[in-house]
Design a protein around this motif. Structure first.
Motif, PDB file in Angstrom:
ATOM      1  N   GLN A 147       0.852  -1.188   0.000  1.00 56.86           N
ATOM      2  CA  GLN A 147       0.000   0.000   0.000  1.00 56.86           C
ATOM      3  C   GLN A 147       0.889   1.239   0.000  1.00 56.86           C
ATOM      4  OE1 GLN A 147      -3.745   0.040   2.255  1.00 56.86           O
ATOM      5  NE2 GLN A 147      -3.107   1.991   3.153  1.00 56.86           N
ATOM      6  N   ARG A 157      -4.658  -0.639  -1.988  1.00 56.02           N
ATOM      7  CA  ARG A 157      -3.926  -1.774  -1.434  1.00 56.02           C
ATOM      8  C   ARG A 157      -3.824  -2.808  -2.554  1.00 56.02           C
ATOM      9  NH1 ARG A 157      -5.635  -5.307   3.970  1.00 56.02           N
ATOM     10  NH2 ARG A 157      -3.844  -6.741   3.943  1.00 56.02           N
ATOM     11  N   SER A 259      -6.582  -5.743  -6.167  1.00 55.83           N
ATOM     12  CA  SER A 259      -6.531  -4.322  -5.841  1.00 55.83           C
ATOM     13  C   SER A 259      -7.805  -3.941  -5.109  1.00 55.83           C
ATOM     14  CB  SER A 259      -6.373  -3.494  -7.120  1.00 55.83           C
ATOM     15  OG  SER A 259      -6.221  -2.126  -6.823  1.00 55.83           O
ATOM     16  N   ALA A 262      -7.524   1.442  -0.186  1.00 50.49           N
ATOM     17  CA  ALA A 262      -6.507   1.567   0.852  1.00 50.49           C
ATOM     18  C   ALA A 262      -7.140   1.477   2.234  1.00 50.49           C
ATOM     19  CB  ALA A 262      -5.774   2.895   0.696  1.00 50.49           C
TER      20      ALA A 262
END
Length: 297
Positions: A147, A157, A259, A262
């Motif tokens: 990240q 992330r 993916s 975050a």
């Protein structure tokens, strides 16, 4: 002043002078060089997220145990040992078809740039039968958990996964696979601080282009041979740039990573995991002799 430019002869001479490093082709800055002859080197059990009660952990993580140092003991010939020492890191599953285990090492990074992971590894099932058992290990593999920093824009992330699918339901597959999807994000506990997801669930694996590869698997269940792997990734673009296993260099143009948004407490994360899965009611063992993580920053 220590030379760090890999295009210059002194840099290469310094690497070649160290037998533990000359087996690798690192980028200019070595982030970690783990030789398990000297201990666990920071590798530990991948514990699932929980809050207030361990039973809040997702079931996929509850099965994990600690990695251990091993001399690769065998009933017929004593201890095999590592490539050039007595010990390797051993990641062992439970004796239940489909069981897995994962070891993790947690870092952070100081600049987004190219990184390279290299390792020597081998895998075997527990040698509790007098036969080759070449299809008893389902898979072995590795992943990054990454990240960006809190000052980066548009942070995600990102989790590149690669596994060698050795066998599935007793059928010898022998191919490399990647993963671009994870399990559903689930809230853990009541304080709205922790999420969890089982990214190593058995679903959604895809074949890497030119995926098939036959690895060395010696003639009885206690013989091992060490395999070299190299994985290149760019933290700036969050894209894979290369993958090699022994003499094969694979096309990663079609490779993609998991993916997800975050998470609020994982800034500049640079974690590495290695894992093993068993295809039978017999323990699967993944051994790591040593590894090198390097970067160009």
């Amino acid at each position: 002043m220590i030379e760090t430019d890999p295009s210059r002869p002194l840099y290469h001479a310094m690497l070649r002078a160290d037998p533990t490093l000359s087996r690798y082709d690192p980028l200019p800055r070595i982030i970690t060089h783990d030789r398990f002859a000297s201990g666990h080197c920071g590798w530990s059990q991948l514990v699932g997220n929980y809050e207030d009660d361990l039973d809040t952990m997702l079931p996929g993580y509850a099965q994990h145990g600690s990695a251990m140092l091993s001399t690769l003991p065998h009933w017929d010939a004593g201890s095999h040992g590592g490539m050039d020492s007595s010990y390797a890191l051993k990641i062992a599953t439970k004796p239940r078809a489909g069981a897995r285990n994962v070891a993790i090492k947690r870092h952070t990074f100081r600049k987004r740039g190219p990184i390279r992971l290299e390792a020597y590894l081998c895998f075997k099932p527990e040698a509790n039968e007098l036969k080759l058992s070449e299809t008893d290990v389902r898979s072995v593999g590795f992943l990054f958990d990454l990240q960006g920093g809190d000052s980066d824009g548009d942070v995600m992330r990102v989790m590149p996964h690669l596994r060698f699918l050795n066998a599935l339901d007793g059928v010898h597959e022998q191919k490399w696979q990647f993963k671009r999807q994870t399990g559903a994000l689930q809230r853990i506990g009541t304080q709205d601080k922790i999420l969890s997801h089982d990214h190593l669930n058995p679903n959604d694996w895809q074949d890497l282009p030119g995926a098939a590869q036959k690895l060395c698997y010696n003639e009885i269940p206690t013989k091992v041979n060490w395999t070299y792997i190299r994985f290149d990734f760019d933290l700036e673009t969050m894209q894979a740039t290369g993958f090699q296993c022994n003499d094969r260099v694979f096309d990663v143009a079609g490779f993609d990573s998991i993916s997800i948004p975050a998470m609020k407490n994982l800034w500049c994360m640079l974690n590495i995991c290695f894992f093993a899965e068993t295809d039978t009611d017999k323990r699967a063992f993944l051994y790591l002799d040593s590894l090198c993580l390097s970067g160009d920053f």
